[in-house]
Motif scaffolding. Structure first.
Motif, mmCIF file in Angstrom:
data_model
loop_
_atom_site.group_PDB
_atom_site.id
_atom_site.type_symbol
_atom_site.label_atom_id
_atom_site.label_comp_id
_atom_site.label_asym_id
_atom_site.label_seq_id
_atom_site.Cartn_x
_atom_site.Cartn_y
_atom_site.Cartn_z
ATOM 1 N N GLN A 94 0.845 -1.189 0.000
ATOM 2 C CA GLN A 94 0.000 0.000 0.000
ATOM 3 C C GLN A 94 0.890 1.252 0.000
ATOM 4 O OE1 GLN A 94 -2.398 -0.577 3.491
ATOM 5 N NE2 GLN A 94 -3.801 -1.977 2.466
ATOM 6 N N VAL A 95 0.859 1.967 -1.110
ATOM 7 C CA VAL A 95 1.749 3.120 -1.270
ATOM 8 C C VAL A 95 1.089 4.343 -0.637
ATOM 9 C CG1 VAL A 95 3.035 4.532 -2.905
ATOM 10 C CG2 VAL A 95 2.664 2.101 -3.371
ATOM 11 N N GLY A 96 1.330 4.508 0.643
ATOM 12 C CA GLY A 96 0.785 5.638 1.385
ATOM 13 C C GLY A 96 1.836 6.697 1.647
ATOM 14 N N ARG A 97 1.600 7.518 2.665
ATOM 15 C CA ARG A 97 2.474 8.655 2.935
ATOM 16 C C ARG A 97 3.903 8.223 3.249
ATOM 17 N NH1 ARG A 97 0.358 12.614 7.453
ATOM 18 N NH2 ARG A 97 -1.279 12.785 5.860
ATOM 19 N N GLY A 98 4.049 7.163 4.068
ATOM 20 C CA GLY A 98 5.393 6.719 4.429
ATOM 21 C C GLY A 98 6.195 6.253 3.231
ATOM 22 N N THR A 99 5.544 5.503 2.342
ATOM 23 C CA THR A 99 6.240 5.023 1.146
ATOM 24 C C THR A 99 6.601 6.181 0.229
ATOM 25 O OG1 THR A 99 5.039 2.927 1.257
ATOM 26 C CG2 THR A 99 6.085 3.473 -0.832
ATOM 27 N N ARG A 100 5.698 7.145 0.079
ATOM 28 C CA ARG A 100 5.977 8.280 -0.809
ATOM 29 C C ARG A 100 7.101 9.149 -0.249
ATOM 30 N NH1 ARG A 100 2.626 7.981 -4.854
ATOM 31 N NH2 ARG A 100 0.531 7.073 -4.597
ATOM 32 N N THR A 101 7.153 9.270 1.054
ATOM 33 C CA THR A 101 8.268 10.010 1.658
ATOM 34 C C THR A 101 9.587 9.298 1.385
ATOM 35 O OG1 THR A 101 6.833 10.886 3.395
ATOM 36 C CG2 THR A 101 9.199 10.905 3.818
ATOM 37 N N ALA A 102 9.575 7.966 1.470
ATOM 38 C CA ALA A 102 10.785 7.202 1.169
ATOM 39 C C ALA A 102 11.170 7.349 -0.303
ATOM 40 C CB ALA A 102 10.566 5.726 1.519
ATOM 41 N N ILE A 103 10.168 7.371 -1.175
ATOM 42 C CA ILE A 103 10.439 7.583 -2.605
ATOM 43 C C ILE A 103 11.099 8.939 -2.812
ATOM 44 C CG2 ILE A 103 9.343 7.980 -4.852
ATOM 45 C CD1 ILE A 103 7.282 5.843 -4.099
#
Length: 407
Positions: A94-103
């Motif tokens: 699930q690409v949520g806020r945490g994943t997008r910040t890591a991206i």
């Protein structure tokens, strides 16, 4: 004979009166199952899970806010980001806020435009290529970890250094399900004791397509994005970009299908696909000396002699196409693409054209490549389903323009 490696195994799925089983037409969802390499059934578990979820839904009257959808690509992104120290959090797809910040942290460290909501395919592709390299020998060879390991991969791609090859790993023993007319057991040992090819070794002893695509993606990043019809100045590079894009798309599709394979580890699937590639190697070798018509005739004869259904052959080929590209095994990759064309999916002929144009897995024959390109694009014009980047509607026009200019 092909039947020695591929055996159809019927899969009995229980049916309930309240939730009847629905047959699904896609390759990874065939009720009869498909077989990878000839000795293991291809069982589907997702239908049962979906039926259970459907029954649960009908028993409740409460309304829930729909969550972020989980995807295989999302999970792969999270896994790679975590591996290189960008902390995407729990791997749930699930690409949520945490994943997008890591991206965004990954994009910043690579010098890409920073926007977690605009994760370009070339950025994803490079991350995945680095992850495959690192986990298949790069980390052990360099003794680095985290972001320094990713930067070392980029440095080696930029300088053209010889990337560390993965160690040869013996395949795990594979359980054998014999057909009614079983082959002698002496043949089984040859299949079950095969070793897996290393990730960057080039499965047929030739140059590494994985290395090539890593370099292409890095140049795409330097260029600020993919070549378009309006800015194309180097048609050869544009075709190489589309080759690597199609390769990545085929890998992602095949990995989705592999999620439905029950009872096999990825290493076991890889070993089976390695045998599949060996079986198709004569047809792959003949591509450089045969017309498109001759090549298709030979592969169709092989398919017909097997006695297997086109659906089973297509399902096996889509899985082994992905595994062949992931392992740089060109016999498995090119042979699978050739089989898919023969099974009535002409859009895969584009891949055969790319291989003949660049000489990966086959001898370079640009004249023959044009036959495969032309046939694939003509089929798309006639209404055949696009299998690579179907949402990019102008892609056929880009390919055709690049073909003409590159001649």
């Amino acid at each position: 004979m092909i039947v020695r490696f591929i055996v159809t195994l019927g899969v009995a799925l229980s049916l309930t009166a309240t939730a009847p089983q629905t047959a699904r037409a896609d390759a990874g969802e065939i009720l009869g199952g498909a077989v990878v390499g000839g000795v293991i059934g291809y069982a589907i578990g997702r239908d049962q899970q979906k039926k259970k979820q459907a029954r649960t839904t009908t028993r409740t009257t409460r309304t829930y806010r729909q969550g972020i959808p989980s995807t295989t690509q999302g999970a792969q992104t999270q896994t790679a980001l975590n591996y290189f120290g960008y902390n995407a959090g729990r791997v749930d797809g699930q690409v949520g806020r945490g994943t997008r910040t890591a991206i965004e942290r990954y994009q910043a460290s690579m010098g890409y435009p920073v926007s977690g909501y605009d994760f370009q395919p070339y950025q994803y592709d490079f991350l995945q290529q680095a992850y495959y390299w690192a986990t298949s020998g790069g980390q052990a060879a360099t003794q680095l970890s985290g972001q320094p390991l990713l930067m070392e991969y980029r440095r080696q791609v930029q300088t053209g250094s010889s990337l560390a090859a993965a160690p040869q790993a013996p395949a795990q023993a594979i359980p054998v399900i014999k057909p009614q007319a079983a082959e002698p057991e002496t043949n089984t040992a040859e299949t079950t004791t095969a070793s897996l090819p290393s990730l960057f070794s080039g499965g047929t002893g030739g140059p590494s397509l994985a290395n090539r695509c890593s370099g292409v993606m890095l140049q795409t990043s330097t260029n600020g994005g993919y070549t378009t019809l309006s800015n194309m100045s180097d048609p050869d590079f544009a075709l190489s970009e589309q080759f690597c894009l199609a390769r990545s798309y085929a890998m992602a599709r095949g990995e989705d299908l592999m999620q439905d394979i029950q009872g096999l580890t990825p290493d076991q699937v890889a070993a089976q696909c390695d045998s599949y590639g060996e079986m198709l190697a004569p047809q792959v070798d003949a591509l450089s000396i045969s017309s498109k018509t001759e090549a298709e005739t030979q592969i169709r004869k092989l398919a017909l002699d097997s006695g297997l259904s086109p659906e089973d052959l297509a399902a096996t080929s889509k899985v082994c196409l992905a595994m062949g590209y992931r392992q740089d095994n060109m016999d498995a990759a090119v042979g699978s693409a050739l089989m898919l064309v023969a099974m009535g999916e002409p859009a895969y002929g584009e891949l055969v054209g790319h291989h003949l144009r660049e000489g990966f897995g086959v001898q370079e024959r640009r004249d023959l490549a044009m036959q495969w390109y032309d046939s694939s694009l003509s089929a798309l014009d006639a209404g055949s389903q696009a299998v690579f980047l179907p949402s990019q509607t102008d892609r056929p026009q880009l390919l055709r323009a690049a073909m003409i200019q590159a001649q």
